[in-house]
Design a protein around this motif. Structure first.
Motif, PDB file in Angstrom:
ATOM      1  N   ASP A 166       0.837  -1.205   0.000  1.00  0.00           N
ATOM      2  CA  ASP A 166       0.000   0.000   0.000  1.00  0.00           C
ATOM      3  C   ASP A 166       0.870   1.251   0.000  1.00  0.00           C
ATOM      4  N   HIS A 167       1.869   1.260   0.883  1.00  0.00           N
ATOM      5  CA  HIS A 167       2.744   2.440   0.969  1.00  0.00           C
ATOM      6  C   HIS A 167       3.495   2.651  -0.350  1.00  0.00           C
ATOM      7  N   LEU A 168       3.983   1.553  -0.894  1.00  0.00           N
ATOM      8  CA  LEU A 168       4.726   1.680  -2.162  1.00  0.00           C
ATOM      9  C   LEU A 168       3.824   2.151  -3.291  1.00  0.00           C
ATOM     10  N   GLY A 169       2.619   1.665  -3.296  1.00  0.00           N
ATOM     11  CA  GLY A 169       1.669   2.084  -4.329  1.00  0.00           C
ATOM     12  C   GLY A 169       1.406   3.583  -4.237  1.00  0.00           C
ATOM     13  N   ARG A 170       1.249   4.052  -3.009  1.00  0.00           N
ATOM     14  CA  ARG A 170       1.016   5.490  -2.816  1.00  0.00           C
ATOM     15  C   ARG A 170       2.264   6.277  -3.224  1.00  0.00           C
ATOM     16  N   ALA A 171       3.427   5.761  -2.846  1.00  0.00           N
ATOM     17  CA  ALA A 171       4.678   6.427  -3.229  1.00  0.00           C
ATOM     18  C   ALA A 171       4.746   6.566  -4.750  1.00  0.00           C
ATOM     19  N   ARG A 172       4.374   5.521  -5.446  1.00  0.00           N
ATOM     20  CA  ARG A 172       4.447   5.569  -6.914  1.00  0.00           C
ATOM     21  C   ARG A 172       3.517   6.634  -7.486  1.00  0.00           C
ATOM     22  N   SER A 173       2.278   6.669  -7.014  1.00  0.00           N
ATOM     23  CA  SER A 173       1.346   7.690  -7.522  1.00  0.00           C
ATOM     24  C   SER A 173       1.903   9.085  -7.271  1.00  0.00           C
ATOM     25  N   LEU A 174       2.461   9.273  -6.091  1.00  0.00           N
ATOM     26  CA  LEU A 174       2.966  10.603  -5.739  1.00  0.00           C
ATOM     27  C   LEU A 174       4.219  10.971  -6.532  1.00  0.00           C
ATOM     28  N   TYR A 175       5.113  10.015  -6.722  1.00  0.00           N
ATOM     29  CA  TYR A 175       6.313  10.308  -7.528  1.00  0.00           C
ATOM     30  C   TYR A 175       5.936  10.590  -8.983  1.00  0.00           C
ATOM     31  N   GLN A 176       4.922   9.876  -9.467  1.00  0.00           N
ATOM     32  CA  GLN A 176       4.489  10.139 -10.845  1.00  0.00           C
ATOM     33  C   GLN A 176       3.973  11.575 -10.957  1.00  0.00           C
ATOM     34  N   TYR A 177       3.241  11.973  -9.946  1.00  0.00           N
ATOM     35  CA  TYR A 177       2.706  13.340  -9.940  1.00  0.00           C
ATOM     36  C   TYR A 177       3.846  14.361  -9.802  1.00  0.00           C
ATOM     37  N   ALA A 178       4.796  14.032  -8.936  1.00  0.00           N
ATOM     38  CA  ALA A 178       5.945  14.933  -8.752  1.00  0.00           C
ATOM     39  C   ALA A 178       6.754  15.042 -10.048  1.00  0.00           C
ATOM     40  N   ALA A 179       6.908  13.926 -10.739  1.00  0.00           N
ATOM     41  CA  ALA A 179       7.686  13.932 -11.992  1.00  0.00           C
ATOM     42  C   ALA A 179       6.999  14.820 -13.037  1.00  0.00           C
ATOM     43  N   GLU A 180       5.690  14.711 -13.077  1.00  0.00           N
ATOM     44  CA  GLU A 180       4.905  15.545 -13.992  1.00  0.00           C
ATOM     45  C   GLU A 180       5.184  17.035 -13.717  1.00  0.00           C
ATOM     46  N   GLN A 181       5.170  17.367 -12.447  1.00  0.00           N
ATOM     47  CA  GLN A 181       5.415  18.773 -12.074  1.00  0.00           C
ATOM     48  C   GLN A 181       6.851  19.187 -12.398  1.00  0.00           C
ATOM     49  N   PHE A 182       7.772  18.309 -12.097  1.00  0.00           N
ATOM     50  CA  PHE A 182       9.181  18.608 -12.336  1.00  0.00           C
ATOM     51  C   PHE A 182       9.437  18.848 -13.828  1.00  0.00           C
ATOM     52  N   ASN A 183       8.830  18.005 -14.657  1.00  0.00           N
ATOM     53  CA  ASN A 183       9.067  18.104 -16.094  1.00  0.00           C
ATOM     54  C   ASN A 183       8.551  19.403 -16.696  1.00  0.00           C
ATOM     55  N   LYS A 184       7.621  20.039 -16.004  1.00  0.00           N
ATOM     56  CA  LYS A 184       7.082  21.307 -16.514  1.00  0.00           C
ATOM     57  C   LYS A 184       7.958  22.503 -16.151  1.00  0.00           C
ATOM     58  N   LEU A 185       8.922  22.291 -15.268  1.00  0.00           N
ATOM     59  CA  LEU A 185       9.749  23.423 -14.830  1.00  0.00           C
ATOM     60  C   LEU A 185      10.711  23.860 -15.923  1.00  0.00           C
ATOM     61  N   PRO A 186      11.055  25.142 -15.954  1.00  0.00           N
ATOM     62  CA  PRO A 186      12.106  25.576 -16.884  1.00  0.00           C
ATOM     63  C   PRO A 186      13.441  24.982 -16.455  1.00  0.00           C
ATOM     64  N   VAL A 187      14.311  24.834 -17.415  1.00  0.00           N
ATOM     65  CA  VAL A 187      15.533  24.079 -17.175  1.00  0.00           C
ATOM     66  C   VAL A 187      16.377  24.653 -16.027  1.00  0.00           C
ATOM     67  N   GLU A 188      16.386  25.991 -15.899  1.00  0.00           N
ATOM     68  CA  GLU A 188      17.250  26.535 -14.840  1.00  0.00           C
ATOM     69  C   GLU A 188      16.707  26.208 -13.452  1.00  0.00           C
ATOM     70  N   LYS A 189      15.405  26.062 -13.362  1.00  0.00           N
ATOM     71  CA  LYS A 189      14.812  25.635 -12.080  1.00  0.00           C
ATOM     72  C   LYS A 189      15.183  24.186 -11.807  1.00  0.00           C
ATOM     73  N   LYS A 190      15.084  23.391 -12.876  1.00  0.00           N
ATOM     74  CA  LYS A 190      15.386  21.960 -12.729  1.00  0.00           C
ATOM     75  C   LYS A 190      16.798  21.733 -12.217  1.00  0.00           C
ATOM     76  N   THR A 191      17.722  22.529 -12.716  1.00  0.00           N
ATOM     77  CA  THR A 191      19.114  22.318 -12.302  1.00  0.00           C
ATOM     78  C   THR A 191      19.339  22.785 -10.866  1.00  0.00           C
TER      79      THR A 191
END
Lengths: 289, 317
Positions: free
Chosen positions: A61-86
């Motif tokens: 259960d915990h891992l499943g939740r972690a996965r959903s949240l990391y997927q959401y975090a990755a989505e947000q991260f990918n939208k950032l401009p490159v200088e923010k990402k670095t």
């Protein structure tokens, strides 16, 4: 042309709350991953087969939740401009990904961040030691999680609210399970009682951090996206007192509380967790598994 | 009925392929053989959790980690059904554990080999679970009802595990050079022990004839082994891996693959306790059981206290 440096990303400034939401999502994700990882260490070693199975379910259960949240975090991260990402994460492995304009995935966030970028609370990285410690750690966290996800149901962020809805069902069961075990051990034999009390005493100093809001949590609470953890403390204490009462367990007297996890300042435990958890991705970078 | 007529009735049920149920009369040897076989199988599931459990904390992705955890959990579930099936024959789970911990009961020797790389999670699913399925599918129609029904559930899940294992191997074999090396290395290490999973050659297998008659076993060791070889050679082609046995060759006349000699000396040594992980596996199981004693005691004590309080009306029903 580097797709991450299109003029668009400059014209559309990133509101501060995007960064806060990313940090908040990661904090929730890291908590889920680290407790899930710790509990998974029990698989095959439980005191009785039925409980081995139950504990593995919880870990899943915990891992499943972690996965959903990391997927959401990755989505947000990918939208950032490159200088923010670095700027955000300093690990060489993640910097390499950013510099090649690769979209990050859930696994990159779990496996390629360094310890100081992990935001989980210190409680969850503490070792299993024995059944009583494992139960105490879960109970403290499950009671918190139950209240947190009850609150997050009303989050203005639809993804977080949907994750909260699914999680709440699981967490309700987790809390029942860990409460029952606190009672069983507290009430059981002399040995189980003293082991349970000892585990509670020793882990108590890690519970305070759950309720100390960091800047991210404050901003998210103000925006109706997150929950100010301080607002959960009384209800949490009421659950703890009620279960401890039935278990004949005393609330520890010590008031000094450890902190630092939310800022990435961890106990020595996290380094070893990450050394195992991240081994494959670090040793064999950029491969499909 | 006389013992003779009990026996005649039992033989008749066996001949008509009717299942034997726990309350039916059965010959002592039948009961003993079943307890031995079912408990051995249950122990194999429980000990079998360890080599794969060894990689749970190091799985390379979150998805793989969750799938592996769920798989090892399934094995615990199989152990549970099988211990329950054995219990219907009048032996308790605790007694069976004692037999495992004292070394009296055996478990599949394959689990006395180490898991050294992530590819072993693929090879175990593909080969070990694949061999287990070959052994177990015929047991879904075995003569003893509770065992047959447990095996139906076990086999469904095992075939899912095998597909997962094969899929791990396929991902590795299509991956980078080092991933392919990992897959081949793992195949090389697990191939021979997997063949040994079918047990000694028929000529040297003391239990085979009687067990086939009782439908506790439905095909002989060598028949099953041949089937496994034939299937695996084809699968290895799909994976583009080399067969670890250089003598593998299609035999037109037999319609099967011929294979090289198995090192039975190694097999018997591992059975006797000389495998690379025998001691470690058993110690781990014993430690989990011994360290869990106070937990089980507490649960029992609490349940008794609760019952007593309830009887006194101190707690709500």
């Amino acid at each position: 042309m580097n797709p991450n440096s299109t003029p668009d990303s400059y014209r559309d400034p990133i509101p501060n709350s995007t960064m806060e939401l990313l940090t908040y999502t990661l904090q929730l994700a890291d908590n889920a991953l680290i407790i899930g990882h710790r509990i998974s260490e029990w698989c095959g070693h439980g005191p009785v087969l039925e409980q081995d199975i139950a504990l593995t379910n919880t870990s899943l259960d915990h891992l499943g939740r972690a996965r959903s949240l990391y997927q959401y975090a990755a989505e947000q991260f990918n939208k950032l401009p490159v200088e923010k990402k670095t700027e955000i994460f300093s690990s060489v492995a993640l910097q390499n990904l950013v510099s090649t304009a690769v979209q990050v995935q859930e696994d990159d966030l779990a496996y390629l961040r360094d310890g100081w970028d992990f935001k989980n609370v210190l409680l969850l990285e503490q070792p299993n030691i024995d059944w009583a410690y494992t139960i105490a750690r879960s109970f403290f966290y499950d009671a918190f999680n139950f209240l947190l996800f009850s609150g997050l149901l009303k989050s203005k962020d639809e993804t977080l609210s949907a994750i909260a809805e699914k999680s709440l069902k699981e967490v309700t069961y987790h809390l029942r399970w860990s409460s029952e075990w606190v009672i069983r051990l507290g009430d059981g034999t002399e040995e189980s009682h003293s082991r349970m009390q000892k585990a509670i005493d020793e882990l108590w100093m890690f519970t305070g951090e759950l309720f100390v809001a960091d800047d991210t949590e404050k901003v998210m609470a103000q925006q109706g996206i997150g929950i100010d953890p301080l607002s959960l403390q009384d209800a949490w204490m009421a659950i703890v007192k009620s279960v401890f009462g039935e278990a004949n367990i005393n609330i520890p007297a010590g008031a000094w509380m450890q902190q630092g996890g939310k800022e990435g300042r961890h106990t020595e435990q996290l380094g070893y967790i990450l050394a195992e958890l991240q081994f494959m991705q670090r040793a064999y970078p950029g491969m499909e598994w | 009925m006389t013992v003779h007529s009990f026996q005649a009735h039992f033989d008749d049920l066996i001949d008509r392929e009717v299942t034997i149920e726990p309350k039916d009369w059965m010959p002592d040897d039948y009961r003993k053989t079943l307890i031995r076989q079912i408990s051995q199988h249950a122990h194999s599931e429980i000990v079998g959790m360890l080599p794969e459990g060894n990689w749970i904390t190091r799985a390379p992705t979150l998805r793989r980690k969750a799938v592996l955890l769920a798989k090892v959990q399934d094995e615990a579930g199989h152990g549970l059904y099988l211990y329950s099936a054995a219990e219907t024959l009048g032996v308790s789970r605790d007694e069976l554990y004692d037999q495992l911990h004292s070394g009296k009961a055996k478990y599949s020797s394959i689990f006395n080999y180490p898991t050294l790389t992530w590819a072993d999670m693929g090879a175990i699913g593909w080969l070990v679970d694949g061999a287990a399925i070959m052994n177990q599918v015929p047991l879904c129609r075995t003569s003893y009802g509770p065992y047959a029904r447990a095996m139906v559930r076990v086999c469904k899940e095992e075939s899912f595990h095998q597909r997962q294992g094969f899929e791990i191997m396929l991902t590795l074999s299509k991956g980078t050079e080092i991933q392919k090396k990992m897959a081949q290395d793992s195949f090389n290490r697990w191939w021979w022990p997997s063949l040994m999973m079918f047990g000694p050659p028929d000529a040297e297998s003391p239990h085979t004839a009687q067990s086939v008659r009782w439908r506790i076993k439905r095909l002989t060791n060598d028949e099953l082994r041949q089937k496994f070889v034939d299937v695996t050679v084809e699968q290895a082609k799909v994976l583009d891996l080399e067969m670890p046995d250089k003598e593998i060759k299609w035999n037109e006349e037999r319609g099967h693959y011929d294979s090289g000699p198995i090192n039975w000396d190694e097999f018997w040594n591992v059975v006797k306790g000389n495998g690379p992980c025998n001691k470690q596996r058993l110690e781990t199981r014993k430690r989990a059981w011994e360290e869990g004693q106070w937990v089980r005691d507490a649960a029992t004590a609490h349940a008794e206290k609760w019952k007593a309080r309830k009887a006194k009306g101190a707690v709500a029903a």
